[in-house]
Design an enzyme around this catalytic site. Structure first.
Site, short mmCIF file in Angstrom:
data_model
loop_
_atom_site.label_atom_id
_atom_site.label_comp_id
_atom_site.label_asym_id
_atom_site.label_seq_id
_atom_site.Cartn_x
_atom_site.Cartn_y
_atom_site.Cartn_z
N ASP A 1 -5.17 1.41 8.65
CA ASP A 1 -4.92 1.04 7.26
C ASP A 1 -5.63 -0.23 6.83
O ASP A 1 -5.64 -0.55 5.63
CB ASP A 1 -3.41 0.87 7.03
CG ASP A 1 -2.69 2.20 6.88
OD1 ASP A 1 -3.36 3.21 6.61
OD2 ASP A 1 -1.45 2.21 7.05
N LYS B 1 0.86 -1.19 0.00
CA LYS B 1 0.00 0.00 0.00
C LYS B 1 0.90 1.23 0.00
O LYS B 1 1.77 1.36 0.86
CB LYS B 1 -0.89 0.02 1.25
CG LYS B 1 -1.69 1.31 1.42
CD LYS B 1 -2.15 1.49 2.86
CE LYS B 1 -1.01 1.81 3.79
NZ LYS B 1 -0.47 3.19 3.65
#
Length: 301
Positions: free
Chosen positions: A147, A23
């Site tokens: 996240d 990510k």
């Protein structure tokens, strides 16, 4: 007959395999601080085609084993986010079955590219299939970490706001290439945020509106105008001054480069695979001890 969430050991259940992509925060603006101490963010998140791999097979109990080039230092007990995610899914869905999980760790930990969170999201996806239950929603996954919800949306580019709970599919992100560079230094997220609050204001401007098309010129211009409010902090003092050296190496090849998340991985943006691979080769040649990878970035299309 298989009863969802309560698989018997005699039932033939197909082992599951999931990909946990890196990510990358192409922008990370700190926009405020809530009374409970959580920072408010405004970020553009994209996913790469490099990442960890997670395997799951049916078992009586929940277990985790780890292998791969970055397996050292990764816990295999209940402190690992993979097992925390598995336990939360099990609890919220009333699952009595277990699973033997195996994590192939290819992403550096403590690198600001969501390795642990992406692993947790992959665990939620493949265990939901293994146990035949619904995966966790974004709100159900949020207690695992800010996240994790956005990692559940991979590989789609996302606008992430609030404390990670306000997610919107990003439009106007073209397919492209990134060179990811990690100098082998782990940066504790809490330390970076704490130092930021000591040195800088917590109320900062939000990102500029992203133009909703996939024109590469427009996107690159937009990207040049954004920032990561954590970069200057991570380079301060003794946290990770080497990040400045990493960014200088990337800036010699890329039109736009920045740190991802709270660091220490940095990225450089490239329009083509050949440009990215040449840059990665040159940086790797000059810094053989750094982790350097050219990787494809998934766009909005």
């Amino acid at each position: 007959m298989i009863v969802p969430g309560n698989l018997g050991t005699s039932d033939a259940v197909t082992p599951q395999k999931g990909f946990a992509p890196a990510k990358i925060n192409l922008a990370l603006h700190l926009t405020g601080l809530r009374e409970d101490g959580y920072h408010l963010l405004d970020s553009l998140v994209v996913f790469a085609d490099i990442g960890d791999t997670l395997h799951a097979t049916e078992a009586d109990n929940l277990t985790l084993s780890v292998s791969g080039p970055f397996a050292d230092g990764v816990p295999a007990d209940g402190s690992n986010l993979v097992l925390k995610a598995a336990s939360r899914l099990r609890e919220l869905r009333g699952v009595t079955a277990g699973a033997a999980l195996h994590l192939e760790k290819h992403l550096p930990h403590g690198g600001g590219i969501g390795g642990g969170s992406s692993d947790a999201a992959a665990a939620i996806r493949i265990l939901a299939k293994l146990w035949q239950v619904a995966p966790l929603s974004a709100q159900e996954a949020l207690p695992l970490g800010a996240d994790v919800p956005v990692c559940l949306t991979a590989p789609h580019p996302m606008l992430m706001r609030g404390i990670g709970d306000d997610l919107e599919r990003a439009q106007g992100v073209p397919d492209g290439w990134l060179v990811l560079v990690n100098p082998g230094v782990s940066v504790p997220t809490q330390d970076v945020f704490r130092l930021h609050d000591q040195l800088y204001p917590v109320d900062n401007p939000v990102m500029d509106r992203l133009v909703e098309n996939t024109d590469v010129d427009a996107f690159e211009t937009w990207l040049m105008g954004q920032r990561n409010d954590m970069t200057k902090v991570a380079r301060e003092g003794q946290i990770a001054p080497i990040i400045g050296e990493v960014l200088e190496a990337l800036q010699s090849h890329s039109a736009v480069s920045e740190m991802s998340g709270s660091g220490s991985t940095c990225w450089g943006w490239f329009r083509t695979k050949d440009q990215a691979r040449v840059a990665a080769q040159e940086i790797r040649k000059g810094h053989p001890n750094w982790w350097v990878h050219a990787t494809r970035m998934t766009g909005s299309s």
